[in-house]
Design a protein around this motif. Structure first.
Motif, PDB file in Angstrom:
ATOM      1  N   ARG A   1     -26.325 -17.039 -36.279  1.00 33.06           N
ATOM      2  CA  ARG A   1     -24.879 -18.873 -36.377  1.00 33.06           C
ATOM      3  C   ARG A   1     -24.699 -18.697 -37.538  1.00 33.06           C
ATOM      4  O   ARG A   1     -24.170 -19.117 -38.018  1.00 33.06           O
ATOM      5  CB  ARG A   1     -26.625 -19.756 -36.456  1.00 33.06           C
ATOM      6  CG  ARG A   1     -25.625 -21.195 -36.534  1.00 33.06           C
ATOM      7  CD  ARG A   1     -26.761 -22.061 -36.381  1.00 33.06           C
ATOM      8  NE  ARG A   1     -26.712 -23.734 -36.064  1.00 33.06           N
ATOM      9  CZ  ARG A   1     -24.967 -24.484 -36.680  1.00 33.06           C
ATOM     10  NH1 ARG A   1     -24.020 -23.612 -36.518  1.00 33.06           N
ATOM     11  NH2 ARG A   1     -25.110 -25.546 -37.260  1.00 33.06           N
ATOM     12  N   CYS A   2     -25.745 -17.984 -38.636  1.00 31.30           N
ATOM     13  CA  CYS A   2     -24.889 -18.272 -40.041  1.00 31.30           C
ATOM     14  C   CYS A   2     -23.619 -17.193 -39.898  1.00 31.30           C
ATOM     15  O   CYS A   2     -22.830 -17.469 -40.595  1.00 31.30           O
ATOM     16  CB  CYS A   2     -25.644 -16.885 -41.004  1.00 31.30           C
ATOM     17  SG  CYS A   2     -27.014 -17.886 -41.252  1.00 31.30           S
ATOM     18  N   VAL A   3     -24.231 -16.157 -38.928  1.00 31.47           N
ATOM     19  CA  VAL A   3     -22.110 -15.199 -38.953  1.00 31.47           C
ATOM     20  C   VAL A   3     -20.731 -15.775 -38.345  1.00 31.47           C
ATOM     21  O   VAL A   3     -20.114 -15.856 -39.076  1.00 31.47           O
ATOM     22  CB  VAL A   3     -22.802 -14.006 -37.642  1.00 31.47           C
ATOM     23  CG1 VAL A   3     -21.454 -13.630 -38.026  1.00 31.47           C
ATOM     24  CG2 VAL A   3     -23.345 -13.577 -38.774  1.00 31.47           C
ATOM     25  N   GLN A   4     -21.213 -17.255 -37.528  1.00 30.95           N
ATOM     26  CA  GLN A   4     -20.204 -18.096 -37.184  1.00 30.95           C
ATOM     27  C   GLN A   4     -19.552 -18.921 -38.149  1.00 30.95           C
ATOM     28  O   GLN A   4     -18.790 -19.359 -38.075  1.00 30.95           O
ATOM     29  CB  GLN A   4     -20.312 -18.260 -35.833  1.00 30.95           C
ATOM     30  CG  GLN A   4     -20.625 -17.708 -34.303  1.00 30.95           C
ATOM     31  CD  GLN A   4     -21.231 -18.378 -33.663  1.00 30.95           C
ATOM     32  OE1 GLN A   4     -21.523 -19.827 -33.877  1.00 30.95           O
ATOM     33  NE2 GLN A   4     -21.973 -17.642 -32.843  1.00 30.95           N
ATOM     34  N   HIS A  34     -33.318  -7.811 -41.063  1.00 31.17           N
ATOM     35  CA  HIS A  34     -32.257  -8.840 -40.259  1.00 31.17           C
ATOM     36  C   HIS A  34     -30.552  -9.637 -41.705  1.00 31.17           C
ATOM     37  O   HIS A  34     -29.520  -9.893 -40.454  1.00 31.17           O
ATOM     38  CB  HIS A  34     -32.950  -9.762 -40.432  1.00 31.17           C
ATOM     39  CG  HIS A  34     -31.765 -11.455 -39.769  1.00 31.17           C
ATOM     40  ND1 HIS A  34     -32.500 -10.833 -38.446  1.00 31.17           N
ATOM     41  CD2 HIS A  34     -31.912 -11.976 -40.300  1.00 31.17           C
ATOM     42  CE1 HIS A  34     -31.295 -12.328 -38.194  1.00 31.17           C
ATOM     43  NE2 HIS A  34     -31.228 -12.886 -38.959  1.00 31.17           N
ATOM     44  N   VAL A  35     -31.157  -9.311 -42.791  1.00 32.69           N
ATOM     45  CA  VAL A  35     -30.088 -10.794 -43.838  1.00 32.69           C
ATOM     46  C   VAL A  35     -29.300  -9.190 -43.947  1.00 32.69           C
ATOM     47  O   VAL A  35     -27.754  -9.448 -43.608  1.00 32.69           O
ATOM     48  CB  VAL A  35     -31.182 -10.558 -44.495  1.00 32.69           C
ATOM     49  CG1 VAL A  35     -29.330 -10.611 -45.725  1.00 32.69           C
ATOM     50  CG2 VAL A  35     -31.228 -11.957 -44.169  1.00 32.69           C
ATOM     51  N   GLN A  37     -28.294  -6.928 -41.363  1.00 34.11           N
ATOM     52  CA  GLN A  37     -27.273  -6.948 -40.605  1.00 34.11           C
ATOM     53  C   GLN A  37     -26.250  -8.416 -40.017  1.00 34.11           C
ATOM     54  O   GLN A  37     -25.047  -7.926 -39.796  1.00 34.11           O
ATOM     55  CB  GLN A  37     -28.470  -7.297 -39.286  1.00 34.11           C
ATOM     56  CG  GLN A  37     -27.348  -7.068 -38.225  1.00 34.11           C
ATOM     57  CD  GLN A  37     -28.573  -6.919 -36.553  1.00 34.11           C
ATOM     58  OE1 GLN A  37     -29.757  -6.904 -36.867  1.00 34.11           O
ATOM     59  NE2 GLN A  37     -28.137  -6.640 -35.621  1.00 34.11           N
ATOM     60  N   THR A  38     -26.619  -9.363 -40.488  1.00 35.74           N
ATOM     61  CA  THR A  38     -26.151 -10.617 -40.320  1.00 35.74           C
ATOM     62  C   THR A  38     -25.153 -10.180 -41.475  1.00 35.74           C
ATOM     63  O   THR A  38     -23.605 -11.054 -41.201  1.00 35.74           O
ATOM     64  CB  THR A  38     -27.036 -12.201 -40.589  1.00 35.74           C
ATOM     65  OG1 THR A  38     -27.831 -11.930 -40.118  1.00 35.74           O
ATOM     66  CG2 THR A  38     -26.583 -13.015 -40.571  1.00 35.74           C
ATOM     67  N   GLN A  41     -22.370  -8.345 -40.199  1.00 32.46           N
ATOM     68  CA  GLN A  41     -21.701  -9.217 -39.000  1.00 32.46           C
ATOM     69  C   GLN A  41     -20.608  -9.891 -40.380  1.00 32.46           C
ATOM     70  O   GLN A  41     -19.020  -9.729 -38.862  1.00 32.46           O
ATOM     71  CB  GLN A  41     -22.607  -9.308 -38.161  1.00 32.46           C
ATOM     72  CG  GLN A  41     -22.952  -8.900 -36.952  1.00 32.46           C
ATOM     73  CD  GLN A  41     -24.135  -9.023 -36.290  1.00 32.46           C
ATOM     74  OE1 GLN A  41     -24.051 -10.207 -36.592  1.00 32.46           O
ATOM     75  NE2 GLN A  41     -24.577  -8.823 -35.902  1.00 32.46           N
ATOM     76  N   ALA A  42     -20.699 -10.370 -40.619  1.00 31.26           N
ATOM     77  CA  ALA A  42     -19.993 -11.733 -40.684  1.00 31.26           C
ATOM     78  C   ALA A  42     -18.825 -11.067 -41.842  1.00 31.26           C
ATOM     79  O   ALA A  42     -17.326 -11.588 -42.006  1.00 31.26           O
ATOM     80  CB  ALA A  42     -20.954 -12.540 -41.959  1.00 31.26           C
ATOM     81  N   SER A  63     -20.434 -12.180 -49.446  1.00 32.67           N
ATOM     82  CA  SER A  63     -21.057 -11.035 -48.223  1.00 32.67           C
ATOM     83  C   SER A  63     -20.522  -9.824 -49.201  1.00 32.67           C
ATOM     84  O   SER A  63     -21.963  -9.606 -48.907  1.00 32.67           O
ATOM     85  CB  SER A  63     -21.295 -11.361 -47.322  1.00 32.67           C
ATOM     86  OG  SER A  63     -20.492 -13.043 -47.087  1.00 32.67           O
TER      87      SER A  63
END
Length: 186
Positions: A1-4, A34-35, A37-38, A41-42, A63
């Motif tokens: 969800r954070c990526v969006q 996990h962070v 990777q996120t 993506q962001a 980011s």
């Protein structure tokens, strides 16, 4: 969800994650993969319209800066080399001036202390690093310490026969403006 998330929320997310890594590296390590990777993506989310350019740029800068802070705080406890290469690809930062100065300072420090980590085994990243240096020196996304560090790095490169040849070759791929700015520092 954070990526969006977009805009200001994404900017704060990136900033907060970077600060969390800096302030609490031991606790952060549990969620680091996990962070990372996120954040990756962001960073790769494409901009949707030019109206979002500044918000998008600030969010992306924060980011990218968070990745730099994670690398600095956790070092070998994460996939340092892979993250560093990804981080380098998105430098220089241009929108968040404060984060830009911190990250550009970090870049110069790594290149001064452990150039092999940034430049690569055969110097394949040297053109990118010199391009960043040529873009940032004497701008609002740099400062006197960064400039001095760049001068030190260039002096180190020029004093070693193998890195001197690589440096002179890499400079040929820079813009005329970048060449002129770096030439003043040699």
């Amino acid at each position: 969800r954070c990526v969006q998330e977009t805009g200001i929320n994404a900017e704060y997310m990136g900033y907060a994650l970077g600060v969390l890594a800096e302030k609490n590296p031991e606790e952060f390590q549990a969620i680091a993969d996990h962070v990372i990777q996120t954040l990756r993506q962001a960073i790769q989310i494409p901009i949707h319209s030019q109206d979002e350019k500044i918000e998008y740029g600030n969010a992306q800068d924060n980011s990218v800066a968070a990745l730099g802070k994670i690398v600095k705080a956790l070092g070998d406890k994460v996939n340092f080399q892979e993250i560093l290469q990804f981080w380098l690809k998105y430098l220089p930062l241009r929108y968040d001036k404060e984060e830009a100065i911190h990250q550009h300072q970090f870049l110069t420090e790594i290149v001064m202390q452990r150039p092999e980590l940034v430049l690569g085994a055969s110097g394949e990243n040297l053109p990118k690093v010199l391009s960043i240096f040529g873009d940032i020196v004497d701008t609002k996304i740099s400062n006197a310490q960064i400039k001095q560090n760049i001068q030190t790095v260039l002096a180190q490169f020029m004093s070693n026969d193998s890195t001197k040849a690589l440096t002179l070759n890499a400079v040929q791929h820079l813009s005329e403006i970048q060449k002129a700015k770096l030439q003043k520092l040699i």
